[in-house]
Design a protein around this motif. Sequence first.
Motif, mmCIF file in Angstrom:
data_model
loop_
_atom_site.group_PDB
_atom_site.id
_atom_site.type_symbol
_atom_site.label_atom_id
_atom_site.label_comp_id
_atom_site.label_asym_id
_atom_site.label_seq_id
_atom_site.Cartn_x
_atom_site.Cartn_y
_atom_site.Cartn_z
ATOM 1 N N ASN A 41 0.831 -1.211 0.000
ATOM 2 C CA ASN A 41 0.000 0.000 0.000
ATOM 3 C C ASN A 41 0.865 1.261 0.000
ATOM 4 O OD1 ASN A 41 -2.120 -1.810 0.354
ATOM 5 N ND2 ASN A 41 -2.050 -1.589 2.591
ATOM 6 N N LEU A 127 -4.454 1.428 -1.932
ATOM 7 C CA LEU A 127 -4.199 0.024 -1.604
ATOM 8 C C LEU A 127 -3.418 -0.631 -2.737
ATOM 9 C CD1 LEU A 127 -7.631 -1.198 -0.139
ATOM 10 C CD2 LEU A 127 -5.567 -0.462 1.097
ATOM 11 N N ASN A 129 -2.135 -4.146 -4.831
ATOM 12 C CA ASN A 129 -2.985 -5.234 -5.336
ATOM 13 C C ASN A 129 -3.081 -6.389 -4.347
ATOM 14 O OD1 ASN A 129 -0.404 -6.224 -5.855
ATOM 15 N ND2 ASN A 129 -1.032 -7.253 -7.763
ATOM 16 N N LEU A 132 -6.078 -5.732 -2.344
ATOM 17 C CA LEU A 132 -7.317 -5.731 -3.128
ATOM 18 C C LEU A 132 -7.749 -7.140 -3.520
ATOM 19 C CD1 LEU A 132 -6.504 -2.664 -5.372
ATOM 20 C CD2 LEU A 132 -8.440 -2.824 -3.805
ATOM 21 N N THR A 134 -9.252 -10.743 -3.397
ATOM 22 C CA THR A 134 -10.340 -11.410 -2.679
ATOM 23 C C THR A 134 -10.403 -12.829 -3.225
ATOM 24 O OG1 THR A 134 -11.969 -10.817 -4.340
ATOM 25 C CG2 THR A 134 -11.676 -9.281 -2.509
ATOM 26 N N PRO A 140 -5.479 -9.303 -8.604
ATOM 27 C CA PRO A 140 -5.849 -8.022 -9.219
ATOM 28 C C PRO A 140 -4.686 -7.462 -10.018
ATOM 29 C CG PRO A 140 -6.244 -8.002 -6.838
ATOM 30 C CD PRO A 140 -5.469 -9.244 -7.141
ATOM 31 N N ALA A 143 -3.994 -1.420 -8.850
ATOM 32 C CA ALA A 143 -3.900 -0.946 -7.466
ATOM 33 C C ALA A 143 -4.622 0.391 -7.410
ATOM 34 C CB ALA A 143 -2.438 -0.774 -7.068
ATOM 35 N N LEU A 144 -4.881 0.875 -6.205
ATOM 36 C CA LEU A 144 -5.539 2.187 -6.097
ATOM 37 C C LEU A 144 -4.492 3.293 -6.023
ATOM 38 C CD1 LEU A 144 -8.503 1.483 -3.635
ATOM 39 C CD2 LEU A 144 -8.438 1.372 -6.135
ATOM 40 N N TRP A 377 -13.297 7.784 -4.469
ATOM 41 C CA TRP A 377 -13.000 6.632 -5.330
ATOM 42 C C TRP A 377 -12.495 7.068 -6.695
ATOM 43 C CZ3 TRP A 377 -18.236 3.801 -3.983
ATOM 44 C CH2 TRP A 377 -18.152 3.338 -2.659
ATOM 45 N N TYR A 391 -13.395 -1.903 -11.256
ATOM 46 C CA TYR A 391 -13.500 -1.938 -9.789
ATOM 47 C C TYR A 391 -14.253 -0.709 -9.296
ATOM 48 C CZ TYR A 391 -11.900 -2.051 -4.913
ATOM 49 O OH TYR A 391 -11.837 -2.064 -3.556
ATOM 50 N N ARG A 395 -17.787 -0.570 -7.252
ATOM 51 C CA ARG A 395 -18.007 0.139 -5.981
ATOM 52 C C ARG A 395 -19.188 1.097 -6.079
ATOM 53 N NH1 ARG A 395 -12.165 2.661 -4.325
ATOM 54 N NH2 ARG A 395 -12.237 1.806 -2.215
#
Length: 449
Positions: A41, A127, A129, A132, A134, A140, A143-144, A377, A391, A395
């Motif tokens: 992150n 964040l 990957n 992220l 799941t 993923p 990344a964010l 976001w 993604y 959301r």
Amino acid sequence: MAIPTFVDRVVLHLAAGSGGHGCVSVHREKFKPLGGPDGGNGGRGGDIVLVVDPGVTTLLDYHRRPHRRAGNGAPGEGSMRNGADGDDIVLAVPDGTVVTGRDGRPIADLVGSGTRLVIAQGGRGGLGNAALATKRRRAPGFALLGEPGQASDIVLELKSVADVGLVGFPSAGKSSLIAAMSAARPKIADYPFTTLTPNLGVVEAGDVRFTVADVPGLIEGASEGRGLGHEFLRHVERCKALVHVVDGATPESGRDPVHDIQVIEAELERHGGLDDRPRLVALNKVDVPDARELAEMVRADIEAMGWRVFPISAVTGDGLRELSFAMASLVSDARAAAPAAEPTRLVLRPEAVDDDGFTVTREGERFRVRGVKPERWIQQTDFSNDEAVGYLADRLARLGVEDELVKAGAEPGDEVVIGGEDAVVFDWEPSMHAGSELLGRRGSDPRLE
Ligand SMILES: Nc1nc2c(ncn2[C@@H]2O[C@H](COP(=O)(O)OP(=O)(O)OP(=O)(O)O)[C@@H](O)[C@H]2O)c(=O)[nH]1
Ligand SMILES: [Mg+2]
């Protein structure tokens, strides 16, 4: 030591640190080519914090350096390494600093040593990957992004920290008196309105140490804006005592000390809020023979108004010792009477943190979405990465934004704007489509035909 000029209002340009971007990385080991996602992150951006420090008495520092920027968070890295947080910036401000937005909206009244206010918040780190991943989205490919830090222009204003305020007509000798009593060296000249912003000096009398501020000269009608106006009186709103500085040597006819005091009193009255402050009268320039005579003549009349009178000369220093001790005694009385510590008063701007709410409004042909989460976001999204865009759509749909768009009458192809000023504009269908694909993989979204 020269006491710096009293700076009382300053516009600060603040930029908190941005969050670091999350990292996209896949774990690699010899003989195990496909490990899991391991992008760390991004670090948090640094905040900008205002803290009351009683040792700071002016805003001069900020006048000199009005741009302040906190540190950025570092990006995340592979092998689950998170980026370091950006450094916070702590700005020390004087007790009694009033913080407002540039538009005048009140933000905070900073009172009491140690009072803190986070005035600009650093952006969250994105964040990576790894975070992220799941069960359904095991690896993923995105990344964010880190959020930008809050940027804002604020106004710091210091209502005088002075214990004693000097009021009087232009050229009465207010600045001369400060210069004679303290180490301050304000500008002094024989023309009116020499002082344009208040000067502050520190005076010691016996074991009492106090501050004295002058106020730009007042004239009759100041409260209606004549001369420099009366707005400077706000500098003495927090003074414990006032001293009338009266010119005993004015050559103008129609002016005598008693009349001068009455005119100034009328302006104080019109400004309001100063009635309860004790007052002294300094009859200045008694080094001039006429002034000395005049002082003796009017002394009784002024004392009859209830105030002590001090014939002084700012030039020769005559009478200054008596005056400074009288000031000191008013200051110590006021300090003794004041409540031990003023309670912390903080007017914070109401700002919803982690608010689930959002609004969808129609603006002609387009639809605007506003809300803490959708806007955050958007900032976190790398629009060059389809998976990241998907993604985001996912959301937004989960928050209910799609439903509300449908209710508001949006149709595929319509423009959707998310955010305020630096909004992001979409054609609704393509971006939502990416999300729908993700939703579709989960196979349960009814909006898919
Ligand atoms: N003779 C004499 N002149 C003085 C005395 N005090 C001040 N002056 C003179 O009066 C003039 C005005 O003095 P300032 O101290 O600038 O007056 P001020 O009240 O601060 O004036 P503004 O800032 O314009 O409101 C200057 O020329 C000073 O030298 C004094 O005690 N005796
Ligand atoms: Mg002056």
